[in-house]
Design an enzyme around this catalytic site. Structure first.
Site, mmCIF file in Angstrom:
data_model
loop_
_atom_site.group_PDB
_atom_site.id
_atom_site.type_symbol
_atom_site.label_atom_id
_atom_site.label_comp_id
_atom_site.label_asym_id
_atom_site.label_seq_id
_atom_site.Cartn_x
_atom_site.Cartn_y
_atom_site.Cartn_z
ATOM 1 N N ASN A 1 0.824 -1.208 0.000
ATOM 2 C CA ASN A 1 0.000 0.000 0.000
ATOM 3 C C ASN A 1 0.855 1.255 0.000
ATOM 4 O O ASN A 1 1.899 1.308 0.642
ATOM 5 C CB ASN A 1 -0.939 0.006 1.205
ATOM 6 C CG ASN A 1 -1.909 -1.160 1.149
ATOM 7 O OD1 ASN A 1 -2.041 -1.802 0.114
ATOM 8 N ND2 ASN A 1 -2.571 -1.453 2.251
ATOM 9 N N VAL A 2 0.323 2.273 -0.667
ATOM 10 C CA VAL A 2 1.058 3.539 -0.742
ATOM 11 C C VAL A 2 0.512 4.542 0.271
ATOM 12 O O VAL A 2 0.983 5.671 0.337
ATOM 13 C CB VAL A 2 1.035 4.105 -2.190
ATOM 14 C CG1 VAL A 2 1.841 3.207 -3.123
ATOM 15 C CG2 VAL A 2 -0.394 4.252 -2.712
ATOM 16 N N HIS B 1 5.828 -0.572 -2.682
ATOM 17 C CA HIS B 1 5.371 0.191 -3.844
ATOM 18 C C HIS B 1 5.456 1.695 -3.631
ATOM 19 O O HIS B 1 4.800 2.458 -4.334
ATOM 20 C CB HIS B 1 3.932 -0.222 -4.212
ATOM 21 C CG HIS B 1 3.838 -1.608 -4.763
ATOM 22 N ND1 HIS B 1 2.652 -2.305 -4.883
ATOM 23 C CD2 HIS B 1 4.809 -2.451 -5.228
ATOM 24 C CE1 HIS B 1 2.894 -3.514 -5.396
ATOM 25 N NE2 HIS B 1 4.187 -3.620 -5.604
ATOM 26 N N CYS C 1 11.712 13.857 -8.424
ATOM 27 C CA CYS C 1 11.812 14.198 -9.846
ATOM 28 C C CYS C 1 11.819 12.921 -10.678
ATOM 29 O O CYS C 1 12.528 11.964 -10.362
ATOM 30 C CB CYS C 1 13.096 15.000 -10.081
ATOM 31 S SG CYS C 1 13.361 15.342 -11.826
ATOM 32 N N CYS D 1 16.845 20.026 -11.717
ATOM 33 C CA CYS D 1 17.151 19.736 -13.127
ATOM 34 C C CYS D 1 16.063 20.189 -14.092
ATOM 35 O O CYS D 1 16.220 20.049 -15.302
ATOM 36 C CB CYS D 1 17.416 18.241 -13.301
ATOM 37 S SG CYS D 1 15.916 17.253 -13.336
ATOM 38 N N GLY E 1 -5.409 -9.181 2.735
ATOM 39 C CA GLY E 1 -6.028 -8.198 1.849
ATOM 40 C C GLY E 1 -5.290 -7.919 0.556
ATOM 41 O O GLY E 1 -5.253 -6.783 0.106
HETATM 42 P P1 OAD Z 1 -6.149 -5.687 -5.111
HETATM 43 O O1 OAD Z 1 -7.183 -4.645 -5.364
HETATM 44 O O2 OAD Z 1 -5.602 -6.410 -6.266
HETATM 45 O O3 OAD Z 1 -6.724 -6.770 -4.106
HETATM 46 C C1 OAD Z 1 -7.389 -6.378 -2.938
HETATM 47 C C2 OAD Z 1 -7.696 -7.628 -2.148
HETATM 48 O O4 OAD Z 1 -8.268 -7.223 -0.928
HETATM 49 C C3 OAD Z 1 -8.682 -8.582 -2.810
HETATM 50 O O5 OAD Z 1 -8.192 -9.908 -2.727
HETATM 51 C C4 OAD Z 1 -9.963 -8.422 -1.974
HETATM 52 O O6 OAD Z 1 -10.713 -9.617 -1.874
HETATM 53 C C5 OAD Z 1 -9.361 -8.062 -0.636
HETATM 54 N N1 OAD Z 1 -10.257 -7.293 0.253
HETATM 55 C C6 OAD Z 1 -11.265 -6.449 -0.053
HETATM 56 N N2 OAD Z 1 -11.812 -5.930 1.053
HETATM 57 C C7 OAD Z 1 -11.127 -6.455 2.096
HETATM 58 C C8 OAD Z 1 -11.207 -6.306 3.511
HETATM 59 N N3 OAD Z 1 -12.104 -5.507 4.083
HETATM 60 N N4 OAD Z 1 -10.334 -7.025 4.271
HETATM 61 C C9 OAD Z 1 -9.416 -7.829 3.711
HETATM 62 N N5 OAD Z 1 -9.298 -8.003 2.391
HETATM 63 C C10 OAD Z 1 -10.139 -7.332 1.591
HETATM 64 O O7 OAD Z 1 -5.000 -4.981 -4.244
HETATM 65 P P2 OAD Z 1 -3.491 -5.447 -4.044
HETATM 66 O O8 OAD Z 1 -3.391 -6.917 -3.990
HETATM 67 O O9 OAD Z 1 -2.955 -4.660 -2.922
HETATM 68 O O10 OAD Z 1 0.246 -1.533 -7.307
HETATM 69 O O11 OAD Z 1 -2.858 -4.924 -5.388
HETATM 70 C C11 OAD Z 1 -1.482 -5.049 -5.590
HETATM 71 C C12 OAD Z 1 -0.968 -3.868 -6.361
HETATM 72 O O12 OAD Z 1 -1.742 -3.687 -7.548
HETATM 73 C C13 OAD Z 1 -1.128 -2.532 -5.657
HETATM 74 O O13 OAD Z 1 -0.104 -2.286 -4.718
HETATM 75 C C14 OAD Z 1 -1.083 -1.560 -6.786
HETATM 76 C C15 OAD Z 1 -2.003 -2.267 -7.742
HETATM 77 O O14 OAD Z 1 -1.857 -1.931 -9.059
HETATM 78 C C16 OAD Z 1 0.914 -0.375 -7.364
HETATM 79 O O15 OAD Z 1 0.464 0.675 -6.976
HETATM 80 C C17 OAD Z 1 2.283 -0.542 -7.950
#
Ligand code: OAD
Length: 262
Positions: free
Chosen positions: A107-108, A124, A132, A157, A194
């Protein structure tokens, strides 16, 4: 209403409690209950409304820097208004209970820090930091930049300033990645919370842990590709499941070791 059988919760707490080194990997789901949209949820996920290649890639930024800048300023506003939820709080509490916890997040936002987690490995990057795009010089955001139609200019720059986050096609920052890999390779229990586990290389971390013999625990209301590997799957929102799990770990800590269930 989430129902997790007490016996499953107790087994999960025992795994965490008995581990010497615990790693937790979080994804967007842990912040969902704080009002921050996830990426891949079908209805409310950001990628159901926006195209990542138009907003979250170097090519998108070069093609239309103003559009990308405005989108990130909108997201920054969202995360600044958000408060940590009980899931973040439980992970901060877990750090105080177990002998060694490494918290790694994709998470960011900074909600783990806001909840009191002592050290957070951001794979991330962070939405509230800027640099920059050309020379990498850090840039302190000014109030007027938030309303601007285009990114500010680097005072060193003249390049364009961008959020210090990882975009599609970019490598992860080396130090957090190395820290994460080392922690995962050395852990005996990994909690994966999550995340859809679809984005690599972060999604590789649970595989590394499993290959090294660590026990895998998942917290997610939905199925993920990791389900078949997990020793225990706690199905439900992390804001409910994590406090219940951590309360069990805490209760076990109060017990004499000899009375532990295997
Ligand atoms: P996703 O949106 O791909 O997945 C979110 C997950 O959270 C899913 O499996 C949902 O089922 C689950 N979820 C939803 N609500 C929840 C809750 N209340 N409690 C627990 N889980 C829950 O997000 P990420 O896996 O974090 O990249 O995505 C990975 C990366 O893809 C992110 O960091 C971002 C994105 O593009 C960058 O920013 C580089």
């Amino acid at each position: 209403m989430v129902h997790i059988p007490q016996e499953v919760l107790e087994r999960a707490a025992a795994l965490v409690d008995q581990a010497d080194r615990v790693v937790c990997l979080t994804g967007a789901g842990v912040s969902a209950e704080s009002g921050i949209p996830t990426f891949r949820d079908a209805q409310r996920g950001l990628w159901s409304r926006y195209r990542p290649e138009e907003l979250a890639s170097p090519e998108a930024f070069e093609a239309d820097p103003g559009r990308v800048w405005r989108w990130y300023m909108w997201r920054l506003g969202l995360v600044e208004q958000a408060q940590p939820n009980p899931g973040h709080g439980a992970l901060a509490q877990l750090a105080r209970l177990v002998s060694h916890l490494t918290l790694i997040t994709q998470n960011v936002d900074s909600l783990h820090e806001a909840a009191g987690s002592p050290e957070v490995v951001h794979l991330h990057g962070r939405l509230d930091r800027f640099r920059c795009h050309d020379c990498g010089q850090p840039y302190p955001l000014r109030p007027q930049d938030r309303e601007a139609d285009r990114p500010p200019t680097c005072p060193r720059c003249g390049g364009r300033v961008r959020p210090d986050v990882v975009w599609f096609g970019e490598p992860l920052p080396s130090q957090p990645w190395q820290t994460a890999l080392a922690a995962v390779a050395a852990c005996d229990c990994m909690l994966v919370v999550g995340t859809s586990a679809m984005v690599y290389p972060a999604a590789q971390l649970p595989q590394v842990a499993r290959d090294r013999g660590a026990r895998l625990l998942l917290v997610n209301p939905e199925p993920t590709p990791l389900d078949t590997w997990a020793e225990i799957r706690l199905s439900g929102p992390s804001g409910v499941v994590l406090p219940a799990l951590v309360a069990r770990v805490e209760a076990r800590k109060g017990r004499p070791r000899s009375s532990e269930a295997a």
